[in-house]
Design a protein around this motif. Structure first.
Motif, short mmCIF file in Angstrom:
data_model
loop_
_atom_site.label_atom_id
_atom_site.label_comp_id
_atom_site.label_asym_id
_atom_site.label_seq_id
_atom_site.Cartn_x
_atom_site.Cartn_y
_atom_site.Cartn_z
N ARG A 96 0.84 -1.21 0.00
CA ARG A 96 0.00 0.00 0.00
C ARG A 96 0.87 1.26 0.00
N ASP A 97 1.90 1.28 0.84
CA ASP A 97 2.75 2.47 0.97
C ASP A 97 3.64 2.67 -0.25
N VAL A 98 4.23 1.58 -0.76
CA VAL A 98 5.09 1.68 -1.96
C VAL A 98 4.26 2.12 -3.16
N THR A 99 3.07 1.56 -3.29
CA THR A 99 2.19 1.94 -4.40
C THR A 99 1.82 3.41 -4.32
N TYR A 100 1.47 3.87 -3.13
CA TYR A 100 1.11 5.28 -2.96
C TYR A 100 2.28 6.20 -3.30
N GLN A 101 3.48 5.77 -2.94
CA GLN A 101 4.65 6.61 -3.13
C GLN A 101 5.14 6.64 -4.58
N TYR A 102 5.09 5.51 -5.30
CA TYR A 102 5.75 5.42 -6.60
C TYR A 102 4.83 5.33 -7.81
N VAL A 103 3.60 4.91 -7.67
CA VAL A 103 2.70 4.83 -8.84
C VAL A 103 2.26 6.23 -9.22
N ARG A 104 2.32 6.54 -10.50
CA ARG A 104 1.91 7.84 -10.99
C ARG A 104 1.03 7.68 -12.23
N LYS A 105 0.23 8.69 -12.51
CA LYS A 105 -0.62 8.71 -13.70
C LYS A 105 0.25 8.39 -14.92
N GLY A 106 -0.22 7.46 -15.74
CA GLY A 106 0.50 7.08 -16.95
C GLY A 106 1.46 5.92 -16.76
#
Length: 144
Positions: A96-106
């Motif tokens: 959850r935390d890694v996804t929130y930090q590194y996933v970006r639009k596109g």
């Protein structure tokens, strides 16, 4: 393989329960539609939420499906495409935390998880249906 379990009731009758294996697995490969948000409902663990787009392509007038560049190399004629949007929820603390930090639009990502059907009440107090993918794994892919 079927597992059989016997349960005794107060009346001393024996009833046989059959427990079957079942599966709820989803695999999606697509692009993120918006930067993730993190929500926390009082008394519950936080969740990271984002949307993921997957595309389906086909040649008009043909019943065969294809994917990506391979479709363009092997067929001629008009190409049609349908985009499907998926709501992804990540509850597992590290993921959850890694996804929130590194996933970006596109971003191009691969998501594994399970599908969940639920209901919620919107701000106008109307009950709505919601389909969500509960992610167990998120793999970050390069755009190359």
């Amino acid at each position: 393989q079927v597992l059989r379990q016997f349960v005794r009731h107060d009346s001393d009758t024996v009833t046989s329960l059959v427990l079957e294996r079942s599966m709820n697995r989803v695999q999606l490969l697509g692009r993120v539609g918006q930067d993730p948000i993190m929500r926390q409902v009082e008394g519950k663990n936080p969740v990271t939420i984002f949307s993921l787009a997957t595309n389906e392509m086909w040649r008009t007038g043909d019943s065969e499906m294809g994917q990506g560049a391979l479709l363009f190399l092997c067929t001629s004629g008009d190409i049609s495409q349908k985009t499907t949007w998926h709501r992804i929820s990540v509850f597992r603390p590290g993921l959850r935390d890694v996804t929130y930090q590194y996933v970006r639009k596109g971003s191009r990502i691969f998501v594994e998880g399970k599908i969940d059907y639920g209901e919620y009440t919107d701000k106008n107090n109307v009950r709505r249906q919601a389909t969500t993918i509960i992610a167990d794994n998120v793999i970050f892919l390069s755009d190359n």
